[in-house]
Design an enzyme around this catalytic site. Structure first.
Site, PDB file in Angstrom:
ATOM      1  N   ASP A  39      -6.072 -56.385 -81.884  1.00 25.65           N
ATOM      2  CA  ASP A  39      -5.781 -55.376 -80.865  1.00 25.65           C
ATOM      3  C   ASP A  39      -7.030 -54.945 -80.116  1.00 25.65           C
ATOM      4  OD1 ASP A  39      -3.111 -55.328 -81.180  1.00 25.65           O
ATOM      5  OD2 ASP A  39      -3.002 -53.451 -82.294  1.00 25.65           O
ATOM      6  N   LYS A  61      -3.431 -53.898 -75.946  1.00 27.38           N
ATOM      7  CA  LYS A  61      -2.704 -53.214 -74.877  1.00 27.38           C
ATOM      8  C   LYS A  61      -3.580 -52.082 -74.376  1.00 27.38           C
ATOM      9  CE  LYS A  61       1.346 -53.856 -77.670  1.00 27.38           C
ATOM     10  NZ  LYS A  61       1.512 -53.319 -78.994  1.00 27.38           N
ATOM     11  N   MET A 175      -3.407 -40.564 -78.443  1.00 32.21           N
ATOM     12  CA  MET A 175      -2.825 -40.979 -77.151  1.00 32.21           C
ATOM     13  C   MET A 175      -2.490 -39.778 -76.275  1.00 32.21           C
ATOM     14  SD  MET A 175      -0.320 -43.968 -78.634  1.00 32.21           S
ATOM     15  CE  MET A 175       0.163 -43.070 -80.088  1.00 32.21           C
TER      16      MET A 175
HETATM   17  N1  SAH Z   1      -3.435 -47.093 -85.570  1.00 28.76           N
HETATM   18  C1  SAH Z   1      -4.460 -46.328 -84.907  1.00 28.76           C
HETATM   19  C2  SAH Z   1      -3.920 -45.519 -83.751  1.00 28.76           C
HETATM   20  C3  SAH Z   1      -3.423 -46.359 -82.588  1.00 28.76           C
HETATM   21  S1  SAH Z   1      -2.849 -45.376 -81.262  1.00 28.76           S
HETATM   22  C4  SAH Z   1      -5.162 -45.432 -85.925  1.00 28.76           C
HETATM   23  O1  SAH Z   1      -4.713 -45.320 -87.073  1.00 28.76           O
HETATM   24  O2  SAH Z   1      -6.184 -44.841 -85.584  1.00 28.76           O
HETATM   25  C5  SAH Z   1      -4.239 -45.386 -80.182  1.00 28.76           C
HETATM   26  C6  SAH Z   1      -4.898 -44.011 -80.140  1.00 28.76           C
HETATM   27  O3  SAH Z   1      -5.717 -43.815 -81.290  1.00 28.76           O
HETATM   28  C7  SAH Z   1      -5.805 -43.805 -78.958  1.00 28.76           C
HETATM   29  O4  SAH Z   1      -5.091 -43.423 -77.796  1.00 28.76           O
HETATM   30  C8  SAH Z   1      -6.674 -42.662 -79.464  1.00 28.76           C
HETATM   31  O5  SAH Z   1      -6.010 -41.425 -79.362  1.00 28.76           O
HETATM   32  C9  SAH Z   1      -6.800 -43.001 -80.939  1.00 28.76           C
HETATM   33  N2  SAH Z   1      -8.052 -43.712 -81.243  1.00 28.76           N
HETATM   34  C10 SAH Z   1      -8.185 -44.948 -81.737  1.00 28.76           C
HETATM   35  N3  SAH Z   1      -9.487 -45.255 -81.941  1.00 28.76           N
HETATM   36  C11 SAH Z   1     -10.200 -44.159 -81.581  1.00 28.76           C
HETATM   37  C12 SAH Z   1     -11.577 -43.811 -81.584  1.00 28.76           C
HETATM   38  N4  SAH Z   1     -12.522 -44.663 -81.988  1.00 28.76           N
HETATM   39  N5  SAH Z   1     -11.934 -42.574 -81.143  1.00 28.76           N
HETATM   40  C13 SAH Z   1     -11.016 -41.692 -80.738  1.00 28.76           C
HETATM   41  N6  SAH Z   1      -9.691 -41.956 -80.718  1.00 28.76           N
HETATM   42  C14 SAH Z   1      -9.281 -43.161 -81.149  1.00 28.76           C
END
Ligand code: SAH
Length: 258
Positions: A39, A61, A175
């Site tokens: 991803d 995405k 998100m």
């Molecule tokens: N499965 C992932 C979440 C995916 S949804 C998890 O467990 O973290 C994608 C969202 O995750 C982004 O829109 C943001 O809000 C958050 N996100 C993912 N990586 C991030 C990071 N390094 N810093 C801040 N927000 C993050």
């Protein structure tokens, strides 16, 4: 019935951004993979640990666009496993926290394909920790919730801002960047104090991490002024005060020692 010659799919969490925050098990799966479907939010440095012949397929995405639709990802996982491949489906954070890992597992289960889920540190926990914010704290918060800030077509569960405004101490909103003004409105409408501290953490745990702190009253304008960009997390709650306290204590210590 399981196909005995079929491969196996590992649905793996890559952790929140810093490549070193991946688990030992997840790293081993990467090293052993024939194919990795990855991803957008995973650290690309992790792909360097794949073998020289590992096929790398990007399925990321970006918000508002779809590099590879979910049904094609599901199909690819099934087909590759049926071809006998060891497949790693590498996702940012934890694969089951807003990660659609369960949808993929369900598809594999339906086809009788073996799979394993390898959890990862979800970005809310990782980013908050890296910003000096505990999601729970004996003085400030006995509960926290992971909440999605945006809804996609087909999402079935409503976000209960009315209950979240009062029922949970710390809110970690994923998100939510483009929805920040609407989220703020909802929480204020349901009686959350405008003085509630808020932290916006951009690219948490990476070298480019940035943290913006404000209150529910001003956070939406701060986000615009500071040009907050994805990926970012919104942490709402009294726990944000701990960051300030840690920074003050560190400065005090430096002054004492220095
Ligand atoms: N499965 C992932 C979440 C995916 S949804 C998890 O467990 O973290 C994608 C969202 O995750 C982004 O829109 C943001 O809000 C958050 N996100 C993912 N990586 C991030 C990071 N390094 N810093 C801040 N927000 C993050």
């Amino acid at each position: 019935m399981r196909n005995k010659t079929a491969g196996k799919v590992y649905i793996v969490g890559a952790g929140p951004g810093d490549p070193e925050l991946i688990s030992v098990k997840a790293m081993r799966r990467i090293q052993q993979a024939d194919v990795i479907l990855y991803d957008r939010l995973i650290s690309k440095e992790l792909l360097a640990y794949a073998g020289p012949h590992t096929e790398l397929i990007y399925c990321g995405k970006a918000p508002g666009s779809h590099a590879m639709p979910q049904h094609l990802i599901n199909e690819a996982l099934v087909r590759l496993a049926q071809d006998g491949k060891t497949v790693v489906r590498l996702k940012g954070g934890d694969p089951l926290v807003f990660g659609r890992g369960a949808e993929e597992a369900l598809e594999l289960a339906t086809w009788g394909i073996e799979y394993e889920i390898v959890p990862g540190i979800t970005s809310a926990i990782g980013a908050a920790a890296a910003a000096g914010i505990p999601v729970t704290h004996r003085e400030y918060a006995a509960s926290f919730a992971c909440v999605t800030g945006s809804r996609c077509h087909g999402d079935k569960t409503p976000i209960r801002w009315d209950l979240l405004a009062h029922g949970v101490d710390t809110l970690a909103i994923y998100m939510g960047v483009s929805e920040l003004p609407a989220i703020r409105e909802e929480l204020l409408k349901h009686g959350k104090s405008a003085a509630t501290p808020v932290a916006l953490i951009e690219r948490g745990t990476t070298k480019r991490q940035r943290t913006i702190v404000g209150t529910l009253a001003d956070i939406h304008t701060l986000a615009i002024t500071m040009k907050l960009a994805n990926p970012a997390l919104i942490i709402i709650g009294e726990v944000v005060r701990v960051r300030e306290r840690l920074m003050q204590a560190e400065q005090h210590a430096v002054a004492l020692i220095g």
